[in-house]
Design an enzyme around this catalytic site. Structure first.
Site, PDB file in Angstrom:
ATOM      1  CD  GLU A   1       0.003  -2.249 -19.697  1.00  0.00           C
ATOM      2  OE1 GLU A   1      -1.241  -2.150 -19.055  1.00  0.00           O
ATOM      3  OE2 GLU A   1       1.058  -1.855 -18.917  1.00  0.00           O
TER       4      GLU A   1
ATOM      5  CD  GLU B   1       0.086   1.974 -13.206  1.00  0.00           C
ATOM      6  OE1 GLU B   1       0.359   1.290 -14.031  1.00  0.00           O
ATOM      7  OE2 GLU B   1      -0.432   1.503 -12.121  1.00  0.00           O
TER       8      GLU B   1
ATOM      9  CB  CYS C   1       0.800  -4.478   4.858  1.00  0.00           C
ATOM     10  SG  CYS C   1      -1.051  -3.586   4.900  1.00  0.00           S
TER      11      CYS C   1
ATOM     12  CE  LYS D   1       1.635   0.751 -16.810  1.00  0.00           C
ATOM     13  NZ  LYS D   1       1.706  -0.672 -16.851  1.00  0.00           N
TER      14      LYS D   1
ATOM     15  CG  HIS E   1     -20.105   3.109 -32.494  1.00  0.00           C
ATOM     16  ND1 HIS E   1     -21.549   2.880 -33.240  1.00  0.00           N
ATOM     17  CD2 HIS E   1     -19.414   2.387 -33.150  1.00  0.00           C
ATOM     18  CE1 HIS E   1     -21.303   2.132 -34.296  1.00  0.00           C
ATOM     19  NE2 HIS E   1     -20.000   2.000 -34.397  1.00  0.00           N
TER      20      HIS E   1
ATOM     21  CD1 TRP F   1      -1.340   1.303   0.404  1.00  0.00           C
ATOM     22  CD2 TRP F   1      -3.441  -0.139   0.501  1.00  0.00           C
ATOM     23  NE1 TRP F   1      -2.408   1.748  -0.543  1.00  0.00           N
ATOM     24  CE2 TRP F   1      -3.407   0.742  -0.413  1.00  0.00           C
ATOM     25  CE3 TRP F   1      -4.295  -1.152   0.640  1.00  0.00           C
ATOM     26  CZ2 TRP F   1      -4.446   0.625  -1.472  1.00  0.00           C
ATOM     27  CZ3 TRP F   1      -5.272  -1.048  -0.102  1.00  0.00           C
ATOM     28  CH2 TRP F   1      -5.408  -0.240  -1.065  1.00  0.00           C
TER      29      TRP F   1
ATOM     30  CE  LYS G   1       5.388  -4.128  -8.902  1.00  0.00           C
ATOM     31  NZ  LYS G   1       4.948  -3.901 -10.519  1.00  0.00           N
TER      32      LYS G   1
ATOM     33  CG  ASN H   1       1.654  -7.866   5.548  1.00  0.00           C
ATOM     34  OD1 ASN H   1       1.561  -6.622   6.195  1.00  0.00           O
ATOM     35  ND2 ASN H   1       2.753  -8.093   4.668  1.00  0.00           N
ATOM     36  N   GLY H   2      -2.980  -8.407   5.632  1.00  0.00           N
ATOM     37  CA  GLY H   2      -4.122  -9.000   5.210  1.00  0.00           C
ATOM     38  C   GLY H   2      -5.290  -8.401   6.055  1.00  0.00           C
TER      39      GLY H   2
ATOM     40  NE  ARG I   1       4.373  -5.674   0.563  1.00  0.00           N
ATOM     41  CZ  ARG I   1       3.970  -6.706  -0.083  1.00  0.00           C
ATOM     42  NH1 ARG I   1       4.734  -7.436  -1.041  1.00  0.00           N
ATOM     43  NH2 ARG I   1       2.735  -7.265   0.131  1.00  0.00           N
TER      44      ARG I   1
END
Ligand code: M6R
Length: 609
Positions: free
Chosen positions: A482, A489, A2, A486, A505, A75, A604, A101-102, A27
């Site tokens: 990593e 996402e 948010c 990438k 395995h 959000w 973000k 926010n929160g 964000r």
């Protein structure tokens, strides 16, 4: 996640509100709204689900003229994304509005109590409780009512309040979520949850701490604590370049940020290298401090967690101390064995990730020494940790983290060298050799960035495959994780990273003709073993793209496609091998027409659990 903005001054508030919210779009959000105090006409509120453009459409031809207002990008947490659940939220009579926010954790009992007192709720959100609570507690004193509300709510928040009865005042409060006040020049002040919303208006700011309440008027900003006692705060001058928060000619922030890595890495290295030794004035540790540390945890989420995995290699190899790496969302729920002889290193680009912050607080509670590796000065994590070291990546806007990762690796490497210096765990000439190689990394990243055409071609060739596998051993495996994240996402391609030795395995069953496999083979100590694993997947007719160090003459004998990166020590090569993987993900996302900078369902900064 948010975003919050607020304006009070002599100009039309809506212009800053919409501009500020646009700057916070990175964000991630699913709805947006604004409220402007229009004097006798009351408080004007407009909200819209979806992108900011939907809100702007709704406002077309009816922009309010008031000079005090608040805005929000939401959000969804409590209640689905919708016009009615979007912020700002209002009390029963439209006298008070709030953005938040929160999470208000105890909103349900508060809501039931308010309903029993006659309050009418229209949304499913936790935030609406705050608006009704202020109505319930207001008896002519705005600040007192806000303080009463804060005493009743539990959870994490940054809150911004506006009242029809107080057209000259905004009140802001913070707990575990960021909030900043920007001081304008000519009778105006700004409020935002993030600095990029205000840097084109002012660089003079106050950063709120947990428990701070700000009373913001157009010519005056005052602070009190929860008990109402005045507090004085220092002005924080923001040195970020306004242009650094813009795309600067690149099509996407992600591509810009990938290309900023040589500078970001150089800026992160240079303050800490002096006369071929590593220096962290901000830590000022000594050998006794290290002797007393018998266990190190690195705790983080997502890409920062992947940086932590590399950090473990660095510290274990160079300092010979045991390091455990944990996902922050798991760490605090599994009774970690932490005491005053434990060092907990939290890694977070934003410094606001809720799980990482909670893990940090839990570690402190258990008596650990805590060190934050973060990119955001003044962030919650930076303020909470006992020790802080900063990456110099500059603002990272794209949801997919790139330059934050490489600068985190750099700091972890220099931290390990610093600890090795103090504990004399490796010879001085080895430290010097590694520092000399470290200094070459920015130029080597530039070199890696100079030849993107083959990567673009691979992305176009394989961008429409459903599954991609990444394999490697040792540090190559950490980088593979990593690279796979990438790709997932931003391109929405299913990607899996495997320690190459694990293939047989189970996973080898998935390797069939035509499946793309990205194979990293840069770790000299396990090179031959990696080569055998590459032959295993090649024998099953997978399409294998190799990532190797220049000078490798073997890999091309087995593979059709090999991407070469400059050679360096195997500890440092992750800083180079990750770059083609970032580019591969970027161009695959472009090939598939994805929204690179704002991938679906992601934000973000993840400031809720
Ligand atoms: O701000 P942080 O470094 O604490 O964020 C942690 C993760 O949310 C973040 O790295 C996320 O995984 C990125 N989207 C990955 O590109």
């Amino acid at each position: 996640m948010c975003g919050i903005v607020g304006y009070i001054g002599n100009k039309r508030a809506i212009d800053f509100l919409l501009d500020g919210l646009t700057k916070l779009e990175y964000r991630g959000y699913d709805s947006a709204g604004v409220a402007v105090n229009c004097g006798d006409e009351g408080i004007f509120i407009e909200k819209a689900v979806g992108r900011l453009d939907s809100l702007k459409q709704k406002l077309k031809g009816r922009l309010p003229n008031g000079t005090i207002g608040i805005g929000h990008t939401r959000w969804a947490t409590h209640g689905r994304p919708s016009d009615v659940n979007a912020h700002p939220h209002s009390d029963c009579h439209g006298n008070f509005v709030v953005v938040h926010n929160g999470i208000i954790e105890n909103y349900l009992p508060l809501k039931q109590d308010l309903i029993s007192k006659g309050h009418k709720f229209i949304s499913e959100t936790d935030t609406e409780v705050v608006a009704h609570l202020i109505e319930e507690n207001y008896h002519g004193d705005f600040l007192l009512a806000v303080r009463e509300v804060l005493a009743k709510i539990e959870g994490s928040y940054s809150l911004l309040f506006m009242s029809k009865f107080h057209p000259d005042t905004l009140i802001a409060a913070k707990q575990d979520n960021p909030l900043v006040i920007g001081l304008g020049e000519n009778g105006e002040n700004f409020i935002a949850s993030d600095i990029p919303a205000i840097i084109s208006y002012t660089r003079k700011t106050y950063i709120l701490n947990d428990g701070d309440i700000a009373i913001v008027q157009k010519n005056n900003v005052q602070f009190v604590n929860r008990q109402g006692a005045p507090i004085s705060k220092k002005i924080f001058h923001v040195s970020w370049n306004a242009a650094a928060a813009e795309k600067g000619g690149y099509e996407h922030f992600m591509l810009k940020e990938i290309n900023e890595q040589p500078k970001a890495v150089r800026d992160t290295i240079s303050p800490h290298i002096l006369n071929n030794s590593v220096n962290f004035n901000e830590l000022n540790w000594n050998s006794d401090f290290l002797k007393n540390i018998n266990k190190i945890y690195i705790v983080a989420c997502g890409t920062a967690y992947h940086a932590g995995l590399v950090g473990k290699f660095y510290i274990e190899k160079l300092v010979r101390k045991l390091v455990e790496v944990d996902l922050a969302s798991e760490f605090r729920y599994r009774s970690p064995i932490v005491d005053e002889n434990t060092l907990v290193i939290v890694v977070s680009q934003s410094g606001e990730t809720s799980d990482t912050l909670a893990a940090l607080k839990e570690s402190k509670r258990l008596g650990a020494k805590t060190l934050a590796v973060t990119n955001v000065v003044g962030s919650s994590i930076a303020r909470e940790a006992e020790f802080v070291i900063l990456t110099a990546a500059g603002p990272e806007i794209a949801v997919a983290s790139t330059k934050a990762y490489t600068t985190q690796l750099i700091l972890m490497f220099m931290l390990a060298l610093y600890m090795a210096q103090l504990s004399k765990s490796i010879p001085e000439n080895e430290i010097e050799r590694l520092i000399n190689l470290l200094k070459k990394i920015p130029a080597q990243i530039s070199e890696t960035l100079s030849d993107v055409d083959p990567i673009k071609t691979f992305a176009q060739m394989y961008g429409f495959n459903d599954d991609v596998f990444y394999i490697g051993r040792s540090l190559d495996y950490c980088v593979a994780l990593e690279g796979a994240l990438k790709l997932k996402e931003i391109s929405y391609i299913h990607a899996e990273a495997y320690a190459a030795g694990e293939l047989k395995h189970g996973t080898l069953a998935l390797i069939v003709e035509g499946v793309p496999v990205i194979a990293l083979a840069t770790q000299k100590s396990v090179y031959e073993k990696t080569l055998s694993n590459i032959k295993e997947v090649k024998a099953r007719d997978a399409i294998v793209i190799g990532i190797a160090a220049q000078g490798d003459s073997q890999l091309s004998n087995y593979l059709d496609h090999v991407i070469f990166v400059p050679d360096t020590d195997e500890l440092l090569i992750p800083l180079l091998t990750v770059v083609p993987l970032q580019l591969l993900a970027y161009y695959a996302a472009i090939t598939r027409g994805c929204d690179v900078d704002k991938p679906r369902n992601l934000a973000k900064s993840v400031t809720v659990e």
